[in-house]
Write a protein that holds these residues in place. Structure first.
Motif, short mmCIF file in Angstrom:
data_model
loop_
_atom_site.label_atom_id
_atom_site.label_comp_id
_atom_site.label_asym_id
_atom_site.label_seq_id
_atom_site.Cartn_x
_atom_site.Cartn_y
_atom_site.Cartn_z
N LEU A 160 1.92 6.27 -9.70
CA LEU A 160 2.56 6.58 -8.43
C LEU A 160 3.18 7.97 -8.50
O LEU A 160 3.64 8.40 -9.56
N LYS A 161 3.18 8.69 -7.41
CA LYS A 161 3.83 10.00 -7.33
C LYS A 161 5.24 9.81 -6.77
O LYS A 161 5.52 8.87 -6.04
N SER A 162 6.11 10.73 -7.09
CA SER A 162 7.50 10.60 -6.64
C SER A 162 7.65 10.82 -5.14
O SER A 162 8.58 10.30 -4.53
N GLN A 163 6.73 11.56 -4.53
CA GLN A 163 6.82 11.81 -3.08
C GLN A 163 6.07 10.77 -2.26
O GLN A 163 6.01 10.87 -1.04
N ASP A 164 5.51 9.75 -2.91
CA ASP A 164 4.76 8.71 -2.21
C ASP A 164 5.71 7.76 -1.47
O ASP A 164 6.90 7.67 -1.77
N THR A 165 5.17 7.02 -0.51
CA THR A 165 5.93 6.03 0.25
C THR A 165 5.21 4.69 0.14
O THR A 165 4.00 4.62 0.32
N VAL A 166 5.96 3.64 -0.15
CA VAL A 166 5.39 2.30 -0.28
C VAL A 166 5.47 1.61 1.08
O VAL A 166 6.51 1.61 1.73
N LYS A 219 0.86 -1.18 0.00
CA LYS A 219 0.00 0.00 0.00
C LYS A 219 0.90 1.23 0.00
O LYS A 219 2.06 1.16 0.38
N THR A 220 0.34 2.35 -0.42
CA THR A 220 1.09 3.60 -0.37
C THR A 220 0.35 4.58 0.52
O THR A 220 -0.84 4.41 0.82
N LYS A 221 1.04 5.62 0.94
CA LYS A 221 0.41 6.62 1.78
C LYS A 221 -0.67 7.40 1.03
O LYS A 221 -1.56 7.95 1.64
N TRP A 222 -0.58 7.43 -0.27
CA TRP A 222 -1.57 8.14 -1.08
C TRP A 222 -2.69 7.23 -1.54
O TRP A 222 -3.49 7.60 -2.39
N GLY A 223 -2.78 5.99 -1.04
CA GLY A 223 -3.92 5.13 -1.28
C GLY A 223 -3.79 4.13 -2.42
O GLY A 223 -4.76 3.46 -2.74
N ARG A 224 -2.65 4.00 -3.03
CA ARG A 224 -2.48 3.00 -4.10
C ARG A 224 -2.22 1.63 -3.49
O ARG A 224 -1.65 1.51 -2.41
#
Length: 140
Positions: free
Chosen positions: A95-101, A68-73
């Motif tokens: 995915l965005k570059s500032q996202d976290t997996v 999961k990612t912090k942005w909901g992916r």
């Protein structure tokens, strides 16, 4: 439910007091651990993630677990890349570059049975000195 345990050797002495959760044998206590990684290269729905693992064997072991990612992916691991912990992952959207997996792991834990009966009360109770024990329940 509040329980008072009273043990006496001729005179009443309060030994312990506390609360008790339900005695359900199906209750499981789990510890939650979240592993995090950073997207290194992003190609639309695919991304190369690093800093989550540090060797290839760990990536193969945790491959079936959902990411999961912090942005909901949401996504999953496709394959490891090299021997240093990089992995190719596929997600349900860009995915965005500032996202976290993130990868969430759960582990069953058991309560520790370490307690100091002498430190919790100023009364030293041994099996030889206890004549009888009674349990008093207060329903709240």
């Amino acid at each position: 439910m509040l329980i008072h345990m009273v043990c006496f050797t001729g005179s009443h002495t309060l030994v312990a007091t506390g609360t008790l959760l339900g005695a359900n044998p199906n209750r499981v206590v789990v510890k939650k651990v979240v592993l995090s990684g950073h997207p290194f290269k992003i190609m639309k729905r695919q991304a190369v993630v690093r800093y989550m693992f540090f060797n290839r064997e760990d990536i193969m072991w945790f491959k079936p677990i959902e990411l999961k990612t912090k942005w909901g992916r949401r996504g999953h691991i496709k394959e490891p890349l090299g021997t240093h912990g990089h992995m190719k992952c596929i997600f349900d959207g860009q995915l965005k570059s500032q996202d976290t997996v993130l990868m969430t792991l759960y582990k069953r834990i058991y309560p520790k049975w370490t307690y100091d009966i002498e430190g919790s009360a100023n009364v030293q109770v041994t099996p030889e000195t206890v004549v009888s024990c009674t349990y008093v329940e207060d329903m709240e």
